[in-house]
Design a protein around this motif. Structure first.
Motif, PDB file in Angstrom:
ATOM      1  N   MET A 181     -17.352 -15.363 -49.416  1.00  0.00           N
ATOM      2  CA  MET A 181     -17.349 -16.733 -48.909  1.00  0.00           C
ATOM      3  C   MET A 181     -18.776 -17.267 -48.961  1.00  0.00           C
ATOM      4  N   ARG A 182     -18.915 -18.565 -48.853  1.00  0.00           N
ATOM      5  CA  ARG A 182     -20.225 -19.191 -48.984  1.00  0.00           C
ATOM      6  C   ARG A 182     -21.187 -18.703 -47.908  1.00  0.00           C
ATOM      7  N   ARG A 183     -20.704 -18.436 -46.715  1.00  0.00           N
ATOM      8  CA  ARG A 183     -21.564 -18.033 -45.609  1.00  0.00           C
ATOM      9  C   ARG A 183     -21.473 -16.545 -45.278  1.00  0.00           C
ATOM     10  N   MET A 184     -20.741 -15.791 -46.079  1.00  0.00           N
ATOM     11  CA  MET A 184     -20.536 -14.375 -45.778  1.00  0.00           C
ATOM     12  C   MET A 184     -21.045 -13.503 -46.916  1.00  0.00           C
ATOM     13  N   ASP A 185     -21.777 -12.429 -46.537  1.00  0.00           N
ATOM     14  CA  ASP A 185     -22.223 -11.404 -47.479  1.00  0.00           C
ATOM     15  C   ASP A 185     -21.683 -10.060 -47.024  1.00  0.00           C
ATOM     16  N   VAL A 186     -21.300  -9.233 -47.983  1.00  0.00           N
ATOM     17  CA  VAL A 186     -20.738  -7.917 -47.692  1.00  0.00           C
ATOM     18  C   VAL A 186     -21.483  -6.868 -48.510  1.00  0.00           C
ATOM     19  N   TRP A 187     -21.837  -5.759 -47.851  1.00  0.00           N
ATOM     20  CA  TRP A 187     -22.460  -4.610 -48.514  1.00  0.00           C
ATOM     21  C   TRP A 187     -21.571  -3.386 -48.307  1.00  0.00           C
ATOM     22  N   VAL A 188     -21.408  -2.600 -49.346  1.00  0.00           N
ATOM     23  CA  VAL A 188     -20.681  -1.338 -49.261  1.00  0.00           C
ATOM     24  C   VAL A 188     -21.503  -0.285 -49.983  1.00  0.00           C
ATOM     25  N   LYS A 189     -21.850   0.796 -49.273  1.00  0.00           N
ATOM     26  CA  LYS A 189     -22.634   1.874 -49.871  1.00  0.00           C
ATOM     27  C   LYS A 189     -21.900   3.202 -49.703  1.00  0.00           C
ATOM     28  N   TYR A 190     -21.831   3.947 -50.795  1.00  0.00           N
ATOM     29  CA  TYR A 190     -21.259   5.286 -50.764  1.00  0.00           C
ATOM     30  C   TYR A 190     -22.282   6.243 -51.355  1.00  0.00           C
ATOM     31  N   GLY A 191     -22.559   7.308 -50.623  1.00  0.00           N
ATOM     32  CA  GLY A 191     -23.515   8.302 -51.081  1.00  0.00           C
ATOM     33  C   GLY A 191     -22.921   9.700 -51.016  1.00  0.00           C
TER      34      GLY A 191
END
Length: 714
Positions: free
Chosen positions: A671-681
């Motif tokens: 969305m314009r105002r939403m950021d999402v991060w996903v990290k897998y290690g």
């Protein structure tokens, strides 16, 4: 506005007027040809993670609060400093400009008036292109009225664009011993009380030189998410909140809630905004006098809780502060001389973990109270700064060490008092700085140094410190080799050479000694450390640096055949080669090779790490990945390697043993105002049946972690 501009220009020398007019015409043509890209493109393509990685260079100092430093520096990146309204100490806190460059900048302002454009930095003496390329992402040039918002505070907060809520979730996918059922046949029956989930929630809204408001809530893995007033737990295990206002009449700053302080060289009051010895050998030697800072990190001990304010009296800024908070400690019973039982503790526990019954029992057992003040004078031309600091720290129960020989001069009792002075003076191309303080015990601590521009291609830094074995300060973190400023003497020399426009050579040598015993060092000892780093940036698309670092330090020799321990010299060497290449705006490649060796009166042990990063930056999607292999003989040759992470997180894992490391970090904007991060290690160890130790033990050779974060900007 036009009349004011014309009046200012008529005061300038004719050649400076021509220069200003030429820059203005150039910018007008540039903005006409590229109305948007010319202003936005640099900030969009700047790699903040790479900048911090180069600043730290080789992350082997576990005592440096990297995450706190990373977060503070990122705030400057998000809200750049206005160059026409900044101060020398604020610019110094970026650790980009040398003090001589800062002095040159303000001389340019005094002679020519406020900057018209960011591009005018190229006209300032002592500013080179490598420095400007780093600086432009943390500074800006605004019109006079941009910060003059006269609306009520609540309306300014509601309308602020730097206004975001962050929620983060982390978990190790394999089951660790602390979460298993109790084994009745085992001697250890302790288990974690909570779930293996780690949850963080953070909200912050701020505007440069106006206000900062925020709160943080966190539950570590193993801690309970519960409501229990008897143990002072109300949902999350840790809460932090702050409100800081700026420039309210004669009040330069007002802070309520949680905050940090940094005055002088950090000998008495250091906020943790430090780098330590690294590849930046000049700008990080002296500490900026930043005063009161809001606290929004998750370190559960390195802050003050209460109120602080800075009031301006002419050329003097007067700061007062008071703090009262609970700290973790293991209280123990003792019998005093009156046959009454009392309680004492051996030291503050700073891990912040409350996972087991014992850790929970130690939670907030001692009340810490601090009161103090600082007065700082700054001359009109900003060349002289002098200050005095006084503070008192009191605990509700006395500190009493175990009585080991190396603890003979450690602090004991319930209260400590400190008083100290600091100074900073700029004379032509030389910057002198220092701080001296004394504690209640009579112990003295002093740190003094200088930085100098020997030419437009050579910079020099020198620093001497002396911390007596009975000098006690609880929140000090001045320049030094040890974790605390006690029982140390040393002399540091750093140099930076720019022989050609695209080359930079940095080096330092630090000689130190410890007059009294230390932990794991049963005799007075000495050591030295030196580093050499060559950096080459042929163009904007690629960079290369090679670094060598060596350290020799006294340490008890393990498993010796004598009746008592004796001290030998532990020699550690580290080699690092790093190359980055960006063939297209979408693809970024990074290669990293590390090697280290360790020797302490025994056969030499070695270790290495090889890592390859492939990063993709699309319009709304960013993907970062790494594959690495490592092989070390033991923990002494462990390898530290910086990793990209979610916003406001800073990862420098240490690898020992043999294995591979793989991680992928995906960032996208649904969305314009939403950021999402996903990290897998995923870390896979060879020839190992378990990973970790104690309650963190995993049965099997693998450990995999997942981290998910969402940011919503209001």
């Amino acid at each position: 506005m036009a009349k004011g501009f014309r009046y200012r220009v008529h005061r300038l020398r004719p050649w400076r007027v021509a220069m200003k007019q030429g820059i203005a015409i150039f910018l007008l043509i540039l903005c006409t040809c590229m109305p948007l890209q010319a202003q936005d493109y640099p900030r969009q393509t700047f790699d903040f993670d790479l900048f911090v990685q180069e600043l730290f260079a080789q992350q082997e100092d576990e005592n440096v609060p990297y995450e706190d430093f990373y977060e503070t520096l990122f705030q400057y990146f998000q809200r750049p400093i206005d160059l026409n309204r900044t101060t020398p100490e604020e610019l110094a806190s970026l650790y980009i400009l040398s003090r001589s460059q800062i002095a040159s900048f303000f001389r340019h302002i005094n002679e020519n008036g406020p900057l018209l454009s960011i591009y005018e930095l190229q006209a300032i003496p002592d500013f080179d292109l490598i420095t400007i390329y780093k600086l432009v992402y943390f500074v800006r040039v605004d019109d006079a009225g941009l910060n003059a918002d006269q609306r009520p505070l609540l309306q300014r907060i509601v309308g602020e664009d730097n206004n975001a809520l962050i929620v983060r979730y982390e978990r190790t996918l394999q089951e660790r011993r602390g979460y298993t059922s109790v084994d009745t046949t085992s001697r250890s029956r302790t288990r974690y009380l909570g779930s293996p989930d780690k949850v963080l929630m953070r909200y912050r809204v701020s505007h440069t030189r106006d206000y900062s408001l925020g709160f943080t809530a966190e539950k570590d893995a193993g801690e309970q998410l519960t409501w229990d007033p008897d143990t002072r737990r109300y949902g999350f295990d840790f809460y932090s909140a702050h409100l800081q206002l700026y420039n309210k009449g004669k009040f330069k700053s007002i802070a309520l809630g949680d905050y940090q302080l940094q005055f002088g060289q950090g000998l008495l009051l250091s906020s943790g905004y430090t780098v330590g010895k690294g590849s930046e050998t000049i700008t990080t030697v002296s500490r900026p006098n930043v005063g009161i800072r809001p606290y929004s990190s998750v370190l559960e001990h390195a802050f003050y809780r209460g109120a602080a304010a800075t009031y301006t009296l002419g050329k003097v800024d007067v700061t007062g502060f008071v703090s009262s908070k609970r700290v973790d400690a293991n209280l123990q019973a003792q019998l005093d001389t009156l046959d009454n039982f009392g309680e004492f503790f051996t030291g503050i526990q700073t891990s912040g973990f409350h996972r087991t019954p014992t850790e929970l029992a130690n939670r907030g057992r001692v009340r810490e109270q601090i009161i103090g003040g600082n007065a700082t004078y700054q001359s009109r031309n900003r060349t002289l700064l002098a200050g005095i600091t006084a503070m008192a720290t009191t605990y509700s129960s006395p500190i009493q060490k175990a009585g080991l020989p190396y603890q003979r001069f450690e602090f004991g009792g319930t209260s400590n008092y400190n008083i100290g002075t600091n100074y900073a003076y700029t004379w032509q191309n030389v910057y002198l700085f220092g701080e001296t303080a004394i504690s209640k015990s009579g112990g003295l601590g002093t740190v003094n140094g200088l930085t100098a521009n020997l030419s437009n291609k050579v910079e020099l830094a020198m620093l001497y410190r002396y911390y007596a074995r009975d000098f006690h300060t609880f929140y000090g973190n001045a320049f030094g080799e040890s974790t605390r400023n006690i029982n140390e003497q040393g002399f540091y020399t750093g140099i930076k050479i720019k022989p050609f426009p695209k080359w930079e050579l940095t080096a330092f040598y630090d000689r130190f000694r410890f007059p009294w015993l230390r932990y794991r060092v049963d005799a007075p000892s000495h050591g030295d450390e030196y580093m050499l780093r060559l950096y080459f940036r042929p163009n904007r698309q690629s960079s290369l640096y090679a670094q060598f670092r060596a350290e020799s330090k006294g340490r008890n020799v393990a498993d010796n055949s004598t009746s008592i321990d004796y001290v030998g010299q532990a020699n550690r060497k580290n080699y690092l080669l790093y190359y980055e290449f960006t063939p297209t705006p979408v693809v970024n490649l990074r290669s990293r090779v590390q090697f280290s060796s360790f020797e302490l009166e025994s056969p030499q042990t070695t270790g290495y790490l090889i890592a390859q990063d492939i990063n993709f930056n699309f319009n709304k999607i960013r993907l970062s990945s790494r594959y690495a292999i490592f092989d070390t003989d033991n923990y002494d040759t462990r390898q530290y390697a910086f990793e990209r992470d979610v916003l406001y997180a800073f990862s420098i894992p240490a690898f020992s043993g043999r294995g591979t490391r793989l991680y992928a970090l995906l960032q996208f904007r649904p969305m314009r105002r939403m950021d999402v991060w996903v990290k897998y290690g995923l870390t896979h160890y060879r020839n190992q049946r378990t990973v970790g130790s104690g309650l963190e033990t995993i049965e099997g050779p693998r450990r995999s972690d997942i981290r998910v974060q969402t940011r919503y900007r209001f």
